[in-house]
Motif scaffolding. Structure first.
Motif, PDB file in Angstrom:
ATOM      1  N   GLU A  88     -11.930  -3.019  -1.535  1.00 27.56           N
ATOM      2  CA  GLU A  88     -10.631  -3.607  -1.216  1.00 27.56           C
ATOM      3  C   GLU A  88     -10.796  -4.905  -0.444  1.00 27.56           C
ATOM      4  O   GLU A  88     -10.050  -5.859  -0.658  1.00 27.56           O
ATOM      5  CB  GLU A  88      -9.762  -2.591  -0.466  1.00 27.56           C
ATOM      6  CG  GLU A  88      -9.209  -1.552  -1.431  1.00 27.56           C
ATOM      7  CD  GLU A  88      -8.407  -0.457  -0.765  1.00 27.56           C
ATOM      8  OE1 GLU A  88      -8.286  -0.468   0.478  1.00 27.56           O
ATOM      9  OE2 GLU A  88      -7.893   0.410  -1.496  1.00 27.56           O
TER      10      GLU A  88
ATOM     11  N   LYS B 288      -2.988   0.599  -4.018  1.00 29.52           N
ATOM     12  CA  LYS B 288      -2.439  -0.685  -3.591  1.00 29.52           C
ATOM     13  C   LYS B 288      -1.910  -1.469  -4.776  1.00 29.52           C
ATOM     14  O   LYS B 288      -2.301  -1.248  -5.919  1.00 29.52           O
ATOM     15  CB  LYS B 288      -3.552  -1.514  -2.945  1.00 29.52           C
ATOM     16  CG  LYS B 288      -3.857  -1.146  -1.501  1.00 29.52           C
ATOM     17  CD  LYS B 288      -4.818  -2.180  -0.940  1.00 29.52           C
ATOM     18  CE  LYS B 288      -4.778  -2.245   0.566  1.00 29.52           C
ATOM     19  NZ  LYS B 288      -5.354  -1.131   1.265  1.00 29.52           N
TER      20      LYS B 288
ATOM     21  N   THR C 259       0.848  -1.189   0.000  1.00 33.56           N
ATOM     22  CA  THR C 259       0.000   0.000   0.000  1.00 33.56           C
ATOM     23  C   THR C 259       0.883   1.239   0.000  1.00 33.56           C
ATOM     24  O   THR C 259       1.807   1.335   0.805  1.00 33.56           O
ATOM     25  CB  THR C 259      -0.898   0.027   1.255  1.00 33.56           C
ATOM     26  OG1 THR C 259      -1.469  -1.267   1.417  1.00 33.56           O
ATOM     27  CG2 THR C 259      -1.993   1.052   1.113  1.00 33.56           C
TER      28      THR C 259
ATOM     29  N   ALA D  21      -4.456   6.942   1.732  1.00 39.84           N
ATOM     30  CA  ALA D  21      -3.955   5.870   0.866  1.00 39.84           C
ATOM     31  C   ALA D  21      -3.919   6.376  -0.576  1.00 39.84           C
ATOM     32  O   ALA D  21      -4.848   7.029  -1.036  1.00 39.84           O
ATOM     33  CB  ALA D  21      -4.871   4.665   0.964  1.00 39.84           C
TER      34      ALA D  21
END
Lengths: 357, 1050
Positions: free
Chosen positions: B190, B88, B73, B85
């Motif tokens: 996710e 990923k 990540t 974030a």
């Protein structure tokens, strides 16, 4: 009943050159389809209007997705989203950065500001180039300008490296950047007869001979600005017109050399002092930014127009300028040979380029 | 013993701006495996951070290694608030667990966010120090190789084909858990992505265990699917074929045949005809002195000239003199054969399911094909209460598989090939489907114990037609079919048409080219709930299937062909309709009779205008058939004179028929007579369905010139591929605004949708002409009430034009060279060469060879008896093999990169490569194809399976260019990520690529859309044959290492 969603994605991105050009020219999807139909592609490929529409939409979408990469051509080579063969990449970049002569002629030397961008609809109306295309071209100029402005080293080389453009296009952009930076006046009525390529040529001369980089490319300064020191030195040339003896001596030397070699000798002789005064005055004034802007209009008004009204041919002009330049070196009291050559070399080639019979 | 996973985060680039104020990002990376997490330092204020981290080491169980993905990540550090974030990267480390696959993952991988898409790239290095486990009770199955490819992979040989493996894992779908109401869409997506990664890892491990149990070391034709059952859960299931594979080493391969003769980059001009040349050992065992002797006995061409003069009937009955070890074939083989078949059968019957997911096979594997078997069942979904015991789903599939098995048995077959399973779900109704091709197999690959070379020639029938011969009892035909003697060998019975789900066997005798044939059907159904709905659907299904079948049959006849390969019937269920789409590749098998005509008849004779109408239609149909025959070059070879006495006199009549077809309608009566006992396919026009059928028949627009299409691996009749390939995916969603449509209206819309899509493809790909769209894979879905979604994935491949005209002699030079480097295919070679040029040719130079073949006149022009070719040329084959041997000796692994694409051999060069990508100079070109091969190239290494699942969601649909813009970007992103992962494994191509799931949901009112895509394939390294050629002279150390690698399987 309608097609709600229609996409085609190839592992290698498929791009049609023709559609790309239509997109660049600012056509809407529907207009582009019309143009393609008129081009006879339907008969050629047994396609229907529906197929063409779907293909055109799809291509337009692809181009739009690519556009942000085209703003930084170097990214195009190492992005992962589209797999595009290198030759295609080069084509995409080259065409994206290509511009219309008619358009560039309108904005050449103007400040690349928001104000100018707002006026683009007038330019569009005047040139017949679609507004969308005008905007793209304008943004390209501005983008190149912004990037290069900050960089050291040779202008053309910087443009070529940062935008991966072919040599000629990079040179043209250098000219555009140079003109925009120095804000040369090109829009006056008297200058209308000059093409972009005339100006680009002159810009090339100026960049190569009158900027700091021209003398010393190790210098930190850039190619975009004229060499201040040189401009300062140009004032010394005034002696050629202020010193009466020198002026007469110069005139007689030139006339001796020219006699019998041209049909317009009489006019040359009669105009010598005027012309010489004009050229030297232009040189002396260049230290002022405002007068730099008027450089081309001055050349036309003070030199080219008088010659043209006297019906000089290009050969005559060339001959005159050669002798005019060279004779100075025979003058005993004149000391500024270096500056003179640097000045006259550029002036001569500019005038010759700008002298349309 | 655990393994040690090592990860190094090198750098990032093209990161998004996360801090508006500075226009920069303070990025750091979170590396997570299982429950362990490591972090890099924050690299402040940069969009191109250089972390150059230490090696993060995870000490983990090998079970975890298989199940868990490595999760990387990238985050933006924020001093005051929570870190944001950026995106990923999931890395499947499975390829690193197999000694023969990749050794390191290194390269730029796109950082992916389910809301924003790709946001920059990250450069990572991943390695595994893995200690092989000898524990018998282990739960892991590291080292079992997985292949999506549905044939024996290129650089392997099948020692044993063990058979069917299946597994199924269920879980709750995070999207439907209560927590989903309070978490962000991103978190939910996710969670789903991660869960599916985990589940497919687990699934793969479990399948691997089964393979190990069976004694195999690989799974071929691995097919993994997701069933998004909504409320009731998430099912991940997989099927495959367990095999024991052996790497073909560079040195031995020259004398042993490649097991897969399906390799379609073969360069001969025609599929192989005639007898299995004795020079080709069928067995794939290690070369024995005996074999060598066999070889040497071929060089004198005497025996061949004798054989070649005999008719094919004689040929197959005469024991072959030059056969060396295999001399016992022929008549004597009769009882033996029966015995053997019994043995094979019992060997297969011992298995629960004698199913094979393969679609093309090593020579000697497939003996006879019975036909397509399929089974469907409609189920009502209910919540999976205990994910650890997925019994319900297992039981469902078991039911279906049993049915398939019994169908196969009814066809007199003991095995099912080209087996696949699929589902279609709408609300709580689920249709489970399975289909395959019933067949009888040779004993060699399915039986344990030492291979007895004496059995090699058990099958007397020539391979060019043998598989067409009926496996069932003639007197006890399971379904109405007209049997005739084989048009090729004249000794066995064949059916009038043959439908299969497998690829066309390469050795099959084919006349002309193939083409894609599709049957499309749309049926309305009433909205209903629960059981009622399920019943309604099950009642509709048989009609749907019947009509699809009829449509296929009509279209097949319209093209003048007699068999279908790669048949795939997809039935998709929506709330108010059922969609059926059957795709297959039509082929004219020389062994089967010419198809009957389509004849239109009015039931009640009436007035003249009506008659006129009918005859007009008839003429139209006849014209179309004639046109199609010309287009696909379907000109069945005329049967030679001596055949006149044979029981089947049709061919002559047929030729007359052909001629009269184009003439006016008043010949109809005469035609009928000449037609004799041939079954004319009568369509009665009074029947409204028939009108529709005819309509459907004639609305299929012809392909533009220069295009061919098929849904199989290779196009019969085209071999001379260039290296230009273009894989693509196209998706269309169609909205039916008019709710009250009739079946007929719907049908037309659906059919037009598919046709228009094809037309668009042809237009898009026009620059590749002459070109063939191969492996055209259509997927239909009914995502919403009034929506029809069609997705197509295929590869367009250019071929050399001259070849389409006359077998491509002109390019003979090139092809020959190719063929030589790819010595596995010498078998197919023979046709290029004829008797005159055979024995005397020096094998000194490739140039010499190609000259001869270049000067050789077309083999096609006269109606020759092809079967003798093989024998005439076998000495040639041997020469070529020798040639190939010398080339092969020091070849295969080469570094030379004419294009940047060609990857470096691993090991020493891997570091080079990582350096290269590290510097970020250029991107490795990665080819993708749904086929198992790359034309003009040799696959030198399989790096592992790629199986990725992505979700993308947006709440700013309009801003992203509407539904098309959204999906376009997403598919492009998926391609990019697949390519990046292949490149990171050190590969330059993904073969057997497939997009197994492409779900698209939208809510334009809320400006939202969501899409799920699941793709898979085999990452490989390929080397251009031209490069192979250029560098094969000097032996490479890499090649020898390759050899040493070959042995250690598990």
């Amino acid at each position: 009943m309608s097609v709600e969603l229609d996409v085609f994605v190839g592992n290698t991105t498929i791009m049609d050159k023709e559609v790309y050009q239509l997109w660049l020219n600012g056509y809407t999807v529907n207009d582009a389809v019309k143009v393609r139909i008129e081009g006879g592609i339907m008969e050629e490929c047994e396609a229907s209007a529906e197929v063409l529409l779907s293909d055109t939409m799809d291509q337009y979408r692809t181009f739009q997705m690519c556009e942000r990469l085209l703003h930084h051509p170097a990214k195009l080579a190492n992005q992962l989203l589209f797999q595009i063969p290198p030759d295609r990449q080069a084509m995409l970049i080259e065409r994206y950065y290509a511009f219309d002569d008619a358009f560039v002629r309108e904005v050449l030397g103007k400040k690349l500001s928001k104000g100018t961008k707002k006026d683009l609809d007038d330019v569009s109306a005047k040139t017949g180039i679609m507004l969308k295309s005008c905007r793209r071209q304008f943004d390209n100029f501005k983008r190149v300008f912004k990037v290069v402005e900050e960089l050291k080293g040779p202008l053309v080389e910087n443009i070529r490296q940062h935008f991966l453009l072919p040599d000629q296009l990079a040179r043209d952009y250098a000219a555009i950047v140079f003109f925009a930076n120095n804000r040369f006046e090109t829009g006056k009525k008297k200058l209308q007869y000059l093409t972009f390529h005339d100006f680009a040529f002159c810009a090339g001369q100026l960049i190569n001979h009158w900027t700091v980089g021209a003398v010393d490319n190790m210098m930190d300064d850039m190619d975009v600005d004229l060499d201040k020191e040189f401009l300062q030195d140009l004032k010394d040339l005034k002696i050629l017109i202020t010193d009466k003896d020198l002026l007469d001596q110069h005139k007689s030397l030139v006339c001796t050399a020219l006699r019998g070699k041209t049909n317009v000798f009489n006019e040359m002789e009669a105009n010598f002092k005027n012309l010489s005064r004009s050229l030297v005055n232009i040189a002396a004034k260049l230290i002022n930014a405002k007068d730099v802007r008027d450089f081309f209009i001055d050349l036309v008004e003070k030199f080219i127009e008088p010659c043209r009204s006297d019906k000089w041919t290009s050969i005559d002009v060339n001959l005159y300028l050669i002798h005019y330049t060279n004779s100075v070196h025979i003058l005993d009291t004149f000391k500024h040979h270096g500056v003179w050559n640097r000045y006259m070399g550029v002036i001569k080639s500019c005038i010759l380029r700008m002298y349309h019979e | 013993m655990p393994g040690k996973l090592k990860v190094k985060i090198v750098a990032g680039r093209h990161l998004p701006v996360m801090d508006r104020a500075s226009d920069l990002t303070d990025a750091f990376v979170d590396v997570k495996f299982g429950n362990t997490t490591f972090k890099t330092d924050v690299y402040p204020k940069s969009l191109n951070p250089q972390w150059n981290s230490e090696w993060f080491k995870f000490e983990v169980d090998d079970e975890d290694l298989q199940d868990e993905p490595l999760q990387i990540t990238v985050l933006d550090h924020d001093t005051y608030s929570a870190n944001d974030a950026i995106g990923k990267v999931y890395i499947d480390i499975d390829p690193l667990l197999c000694s023969e696959a990749a050794t390191v993952i290194s390269g730029w991988l796109p950082i992916y966010d389910t809301i924003h898409g790709i946001r920059g790239e990250i450069n990572v290095l991943v390695k595994v120090d893995f200690f092989n486990d000898l524990n018998r009770f282990r739960q892991s199955s590291c080292g079992v190789k997985f292949f999506c490819t549905t044939s024996i992979p290129r650089c392997y040989r099948a020692v044993m084909v063990h058979g069917f493996v299946e597994e199924l894992v269920v879980n709750e779908d995070p999207e439907y858990q209560w927590i989903d109401r309070i978490r962000t869409p991103r978190a939910s997506n996710e969670a789903r992505q991660r869960l599916i990664f985990l589940m497919s890892g687990e699934l793969q491990r479990k399948i691997g265990l089964k393979v190990l149990e069976m004694g195999g070391n690989a799974v071929v034709g691995y097919l993994q699917c997701f069933d998004l059952e909504g409320e009731s859960g998430l099912v991940v299931r997989a099927i495959g074929t367990a095999c024991t594979l052996e790497k073909i080493s560079t040195l031995t391969s020259a004398s042993a045949t490649h097991p897969s003769n399906s390799s379609p980059s073969k360069d001969m001009k025609e599929p192989v005809f005639g007898e299995e040349a004795p020079g080709i050992p069928l067995s794939s065992g290690p070369p024995t002195p005996l074999r060598v002797q066999t070889f040497s006995s071929f060089s004198p061409s005497k025996s061949y000239s004798r054989q070649s003069s005999s008719s094919d009937t004689e040929l197959s009955l005469t024991p072959k003199t030059g056969m060396g070890s295999g001399g016992s074939a022929g008549k004597e083989a009769g009882p033996l054969k029966a015995l053997l078949r019994q043995q094979t059968q019992s060997a297969l019957e011992q298995r629960e399911y004698p199913f094979f997911t393969l679609t093309s096979f090593p020579p000697g594997f497939l003996l006879h094909v019975g036909g397509v078997v399929s089974a469907r069942s409609v189920k009502l979904l209910d919540r999976i209460h205990n994910p650890d015991e997925p019994e319900t789903r297992d039981a469902w599939w078991e039911e279906i598989r049993q049915e398939i098995k019994s169908h196969a048995k009814a066809l007199g077959c003991h095995a099912v090939l080209g087996y696949s399973e699929s589902t279609s779900i709408c609300e709580e109704v689920c249709i489970l489907s399975a289909s395959g091709t019933a067949a009888i197999l040779g004993s060699r690959f399915v039986q344990d114990g030492p291979l007895d070379t004496d059995y090699r020639f058990e099958e007397v029938a020539p391979p060019g037609c043998g598989f067409c011969h009926i496996p069932y009892d003639e007197l006890n035909i399971p379904f109405p079919a007209q049997l005739t003697y084989c048009y090729y060998c004249r000794r066995f019975k064949v059916p009038d048409v043959l439908f299969t789900t497998i690829d066309l066997p390469t050795e099959a005798n084919v006349t002309g080219k193939g083409c894609l044939i599709q049957a499309r059907l749309c049926r309305t159904k009433k909205k209903a709930q629960g059981e009622g709905n399920a019943t309604a659907i099950s009642n509709l299904l048989p009609f749907l299937e019947y009509e699809l079948h009829t449509q296929l049959m009509n279209k097949l006849k319209l093209r003048g062909m007699n068999s279908l390969f790669g048949l795939r019937i997809q039935i998709s269920v929506g709330e108010t309709m059922l969609l059926g789409l059957a795709s297959a590749t039509g082929v004219y098998l020389t062994a089967l009779p010419s198809p009957g005509r389509i004849q239109i008849a009015g039931k009640t004779p009436s007035d003249i205008t009506y008659e006129q109408h009918i005859s007009n239609m008839q003429k139209k149909i006849n014209d179309t058939i004639a046109k199609n025959k010309e287009l696909y070059e379907v000109n069945p070879p005329e049967v030679v004179e001596e055949m006149i006495g044979s029981p089947i006199p049709e061919p002559r009549q047929r030729s007359r028929l052909l001629r009269s077809h184009s003439e006016s309608s008043d010949e109809v009566t005469e035609l009928d007579l000449s037609h004799g006992k041939k079954d004319a396919f009568v369509l009665e026009i009074d029947d409204t369905d028939a009108v529709e059928d005819i309509h459907a028949l004639l609305t299929d627009s012809p392909m533009p010139p220069g295009f061919y299409s098929c849904n199989t691996e290779i196009m019969p009749g085209i071999q001379n591929w260039t290296s230009a390939i273009q894989m693509f995916t196209s998706v269309r969603v169609f909205r039916l605004n008019n709710a009250n449509l009739t079946n007929q209206g719907l049908n037309k819309i659906f059919s037009d949708l598919c046709e228009n899509l094809l037309k668009s493809l042809y237009f898009k790909l026009r620059s590749m002409i002459p070109c063939c769209l191969c492996h055209l894979n259509f997927t239909v879905a009914v995502p919403e009430d009034e929506l029809i979604q069609v997705a197509v994935t295929a590869v367009a491949m250019s071929f050399y034009k001259d070849q389409t005209l006359e077998n491509g002699r002109q390019s003979g030079d090139k092809t020959l060279i190719k063929a030589i480097t790819e010595n596995d295919e010498q078998l197919q070679f023979n046709l290029e060469l004829n008797a005159e040029s055979s024995s005397s040719n020096p094998l000194s130079s490739t140039k010499g060879l190609s000259d001869v073949s270049g000067s050789h006149p077309s083999a096609r022009a006269p109606p020759v008896d092809y079967s003798s070719f093989a024998d005439r040329c076998s000495s040639w084959i041997e020469q070529l093999r020798l040639k190939a041997h010398t080339i092969r000796r020091g070849s295969v692994k080469t570094t030379s990169s004419l294009e940047k694409a060609s990857p470096l051999p691993e090991g020493r060069s891997r570091s080079l490569q990582s350096n290269r990508s590290y510097s970020g100079s250029s991107v490795t070109v990665v080819k993708m194809t749904p086929l198992s091969f790359i034309p003009g190239a040799k696959i030198t290494k399989y790096l592992g399976i790629i199986n990725m699942f992505f979700i993308r969601e947006t709440s700013s649909l309009r801003e992203e260019g509407g539904v098309s813009g959204f999906l376009h970007t997403f598919i492009a992103e998926v391609f990019a990520m697949v390519r990046a992962h292949v490149a990171a494994l050190g590969g330059n191509a993904l073969v057997s690529y497939s997009m197994k799931e492409c779900v698209f949901m939208e809510n334009p009112n809320k400006n939202q859309a969501q899409s799920l895509i699941n793709v898979s394939g085999d990452a490989v390294i390929f080397v251009r044959e031209s490069e192979l050629e250029a560098t094969s002279v000097q032996p490479q150390s890499a090649a020898t290492r390759e050899t040493s690698n070959g042995g250690d399987g598990t």
